[in-house]
Enzyme design. Structure first.
Site, mmCIF file in Angstrom:
data_model
loop_
_atom_site.group_PDB
_atom_site.id
_atom_site.type_symbol
_atom_site.label_atom_id
_atom_site.label_comp_id
_atom_site.label_asym_id
_atom_site.label_seq_id
_atom_site.Cartn_x
_atom_site.Cartn_y
_atom_site.Cartn_z
ATOM 1 N N ASP A 140 0.845 -1.183 0.000
ATOM 2 C CA ASP A 140 0.000 0.000 0.000
ATOM 3 C C ASP A 140 0.885 1.240 0.000
ATOM 4 O O ASP A 140 1.929 1.272 0.666
ATOM 5 C CB ASP A 140 -0.876 0.034 1.256
ATOM 6 C CG ASP A 140 -2.111 -0.843 1.103
ATOM 7 O OD1 ASP A 140 -2.687 -0.840 0.009
ATOM 8 O OD2 ASP A 140 -2.470 -1.516 2.079
ATOM 9 N N LYS A 141 0.451 2.244 -0.727
ATOM 10 C CA LYS A 141 1.204 3.508 -0.709
ATOM 11 C C LYS A 141 1.140 4.151 0.671
ATOM 12 O O LYS A 141 2.171 4.485 1.272
ATOM 13 C CB LYS A 141 0.648 4.466 -1.758
ATOM 14 C CG LYS A 141 1.289 5.865 -1.698
ATOM 15 C CD LYS A 141 0.614 6.820 -2.658
ATOM 16 C CE LYS A 141 -0.757 7.243 -2.184
ATOM 17 N NZ LYS A 141 -0.719 8.156 -1.016
#
Length: 811
Positions: A316-317
């Site tokens: 996930d960013k």
């Protein structure tokens, strides 16, 4: 506090429930009151039933190895060899004690991990929302429930409607809707909706009489165990065939079957991995404990093994690549709205209890602008949390006697909700795109009457800066052969700007992956550095595409909708802010944000892999040595060169000394590992054959010089020391894929090997039954010969074969 019965408190009207529990939904309990209730009510937990230690200990006397020992004891009793009977019985007990102690220690490590992986709860105390372990909840606590939560106790809903999954409790697979005034049982999973509730029952007093466990530390069958089982079956067949030949020849020469049966059984047992269960359990537990020190908690002991083979990691960013510290960087009012009006509406569409980064950013910006006072005059009504389908958050509040609806979310979603025409929406998205080129995320804010269409007030830009170490850690993972892919729900321009800053250049829309149907596009997911505009359910599709392309995949996640992807991935990683459901679905839980812990997971996984691989290599070669040396020597000399007792002693000394491999300081590989170890098995077999040839050569040289032909007890001692020293030095060689001196073994392993060799020498010099003392120079000669053979000749054979068959391992 009164103590109403569970049935009464569940059916009471809400006002009576709060009165009985002396609970205030506005401020919660005080810290002092909560502590007092904890002392009187006990922790919110149910003690798990544990297997009695005596039962566990007695189980050590049941199994293939134990049965063989017990059969040898029976044969010894029949033959009247009571000294052998006593010694073998002692070894049987020592085997049970060592195995029990080692597994007890490993169980202690697992229990420590279980305590650290507890369900958490958001609780209101002293008018302040805080996160605490669920075991600290008491009746009367006000808790906040959100999608993805495992309900931490029996909770009565104060307001709102929730959808829960209680299949783990009732077996019903369908979701159940719960409204205000109804009770949600401990252990249920919240699927949709948000609400505050009051804890009514905890621990053993809950309706189902159980507390939820976030993690059941499973012991699944490891990949490497299946490989070991295959190798052992193959070895067992070879050893069995050789011993069958020996038995036939013995019977032809008229040897009594009962006389040779003990040695045959011992040699067969040498092919059985006596210490395998202890070895694997200790290795995984030690590795898990080392990971825990580095902020990585495993929920399955096989997680580290899986991480060794992982070659693609989807992350996930937010919170992993970025700081997860969103801040409002700009407010763009539209029409006649002011910046304060835009921020105020956005703050009203937020909720602090959720601890959502976007909500917290709006609330912080409102406080900074001095809007807290005006927010306090608003009476909250209903609140609709962020929904990935609508891509917005909404709330209905009462202001000056009027109900108004506020919302914030994706620009297109909010603009369409306001009824804007397509050209106007396109113009807004162009402004959002311009901000995205700078890495800013843009949200729209709207407000209107509760029953009518809202009006768009403006746009708000937010920024979540990359973590300072993200670029270096992504490079480190790539250096380990792990391809990193960023997944984010952000628009493509925002994703590209952030990704480029950390070295991820090729970002695509996840829609491109969904549309990939041709064979040429089958590995599209492997060719890009990440995907933008990703919904939670899209992560599952990404994992499937990567696995279809032959990749061993890791996936990070935090939400309830991430659970399918976390389960599908070989290595599911719940980040530090993950929901309970995500943690329960993952095999690894991180305690700190960022990628540093994942690097540690990969390195530790490969370390564990190398330790177990060393055990396999050595087990194969030493099994061949013991069985073939005895069998071939019998063919040429007409006698057994080692007694059953001496071989039995050797089996246990060597197998349990190798447990120390669980602590060895091995060099982990720079490449993802593989379970296709045919090349290493070939190396192991070659080394085993080499040791057999060398041991037989030594026997040939010592036969006349040491006077072995006329003294069976001297022959037994000589063969015992030969196989003992070959075993000790072969471990020092097998632990390295390069020359044996390329790295130093751990102190624990060195101490175990030195202790094994010293114990063997002491036992032979004491002169225990069947093993007479040899002159010191003969023992020293055997020691020196074994050292030169294993660390000189065989080490050179090992290095040459690895460079020829497995060049990557020699790097």
């Amino acid at each position: 506090m009164s103590n109403p019965q569970p049935g009464d408190i569940a059916s009471m009207p809400m006002a009576e429930t709060l009165a009985a529990l002396r609970a205030d939904p506005a401020v919660g309990l005080t810290a002092q009151d909560a502590e007092a209730r904890l002392q009187s009510q006990g922790y919110n937990e149910v003690e798990t039933r544990r297997e009695h230690p005596l039962r566990l200990f007695l189980a050590k006397f049941w199994g293939i190895s134990a049965w063989m020992l017990e059969l040898i004891m029976v044969v010894s009793a029949i033959l009247g060899k009571y000294s052998d009977l006593a010694v073998v019985g002692g070894l049987l007990v020592v085997n049970a004690v060592v195995g029990f102690v080692q597994e007890h220690r490993a169980a202690g490590v697992i229990e420590t991990l279980r305590r650290r992986l507890q369900v958490g709860a958001r609780v209101l105390r002293d008018a302040r929302w805080q996160a605490i372990p669920a075991r600290g909840l008491v009746p009367g606590d006000i808790v906040r429930l959100r999608p993805g939560d495992i309900v931490p106790a029996d909770v009565k809903i104060l307001a709102g409607t929730l959808s829960i999954d209680q299949s783990v409790l009732t077996g019903e697979s369908h979701e159940v809707e719960k409204r205000a005034g109804e009770v949600i049982p401990s252990g249920a999973v919240l699927r949709r909706g948000e609400a505050n509730g009051v804890v009514i029952l905890t621990g053993t007093k809950t309706l189902f009489g159980r507390t939820t466990e976030l993690v059941q530390l499973a012991h699944p069958k490891l990949h490497i165990e299946a490989i070991v089982a295959t190798v052992v079956r193959w070895l067992f067949g070879i050893v069995g065939a050789m011993l069958a030949l020996v038995v036939v020849m013995s019977l032809i020469e008229g040897a009594p079957i009962l006389e040779i049966l003990p040695l045959v059984l011992v040699l067969l047992m040498s092919a059985v991995p006596v210490a395998v269960p202890v070895m694997f359990t200790v290795t995984m537990a030690v590795g898990s404990a080392e990971l825990a020190k580095r902020g990585v908690l495993v929920t399955r002991l096989s997680a580290a093994e899986d991480a060794a083979t992982m070659n693609v990691l989807c992350v996930d960013k937010t919170g992993t690549i970025t700081m997860n510290q969103l801040a409002v960087t700009g407010v763009i009012p539209l029409a006649k709205a002011s910046e304060e009006e835009v921020l105020r509406a956005g703050a009203l569409a937020s909720q602090e209890a959720n601890q959502d980064p976007i909500d917290l950013a709006f609330l912080a910006a409102a406080r900074d602008r001095g809007l807290s006072g005006s927010l306090a005059t608003v009476v909250p009504g209903s609140f609709t949390p962020f929904d990935p389908l609508t891509r917005m958050t909404a709330a209905v509040v009462q202001q000056q006697g009027q109900q108004i609806r506020v919302m914030k979310g994706a620009v297109r979603s909010v603009a369409e909700g306001c009824g804007l025409a397509a050209p106007e929406i396109d113009a807004l998205e162009r402004r959002a795109h311009e901000a995205a080129l700078k890495g800013y995320r843009t949200l729209a804010v709207a407000q209107g009457p509760a029953a009518g269409p809202p009006a768009l007030l403006g746009l708000v830009t937010l920024y979540d800066p990359p973590r300072p170490d993200a670029k270096a850690l992504i490079a480190a993972l790539r250096g380990l052969g792990v391809d990193v892919k960023m997944l984010t729900g952000d628009a493509l321009p925002v994703a590209q700007e952030i990704a480029q800053g950390v070295g991820l250049a090729n970002i695509r829309r996840v829609g491109d992956l969904k549309a990939a149907n041709t064979r040429e596009d089958a590995d599209l997911s492997a060719d890009v550095d990440g995907f933008a505009e990703v919904y939670p359910e899209d992560k599952f599709i990404v994992v499937q595409h990567l696995q279809a392309a032959g990749h061993v995949t890791g996936m990070t996640g935090d939400g309830v909708n991430d659970a399918p992807a976390l389960r599908q991935a070989e290595v599911g990683i719940a980040v530090s802010t993950a929901t309970d459901v995500a943690k329960g679905a993952a095999s690894v839980v991180l305690t700190e944000p960022g990628l540093a812990n994942i690097v540690a997971l990969v390195e530790q996984g490969r370390t564990i892999y190398q330790r177990i691989l060393t055990w396999i290599i050595n087990k194969i070669s030493r099994t061949i040595l013991k069985a073939a040396f005895v069998a071939i020597a019998f063919v040429f000399t007409g006698k057994f060169v080692v007694s059953a007792f001496a071989m039995l002693l050797l089996v246990f000394m060597t197998d349990f000394a190798k447990i120390a491999l669980a602590t060895d300081t091995v060099r982990w590989s720079r490449h993802p590992e593989t379970w296709r170890i045919g090349g290493l098995v070939a190396v192991s077999v070659t080394l085993g054959v080499a040791m057999v040839v060398e041991a037989l050569l030594l026997l040939y040289l010592a036969w006349p010089g040491f006077g072995l032909a006329a003294n069976d007890e001297a022959l037994y001692t000589f063969s015992f020391l030969t196989m003992l020293f070959f075993g000790v030095f072969s471990i020092l060689s097998a632990r390295e894929r390069r020359w044996f001196g390329a790295s130093m073994p751990s102190r624990t392993l060195m101490a175990a090997l030195a202790g094994e060799a010293l114990l063997g020498v002491v036992l032979t010099n004491v002169g225990i039954p069947g093993l007479m003392p040899l002159p010191w120079w003969q023992s020293l000669a055997v020691f020196g010969y074994a050292m030169v053979a294993c660390l000189g000749v065989n080490d050179a054979i090992k290095v040459a074969m690895i460079r020829w068959r497995l060049p990557k391992l020699a790097m």
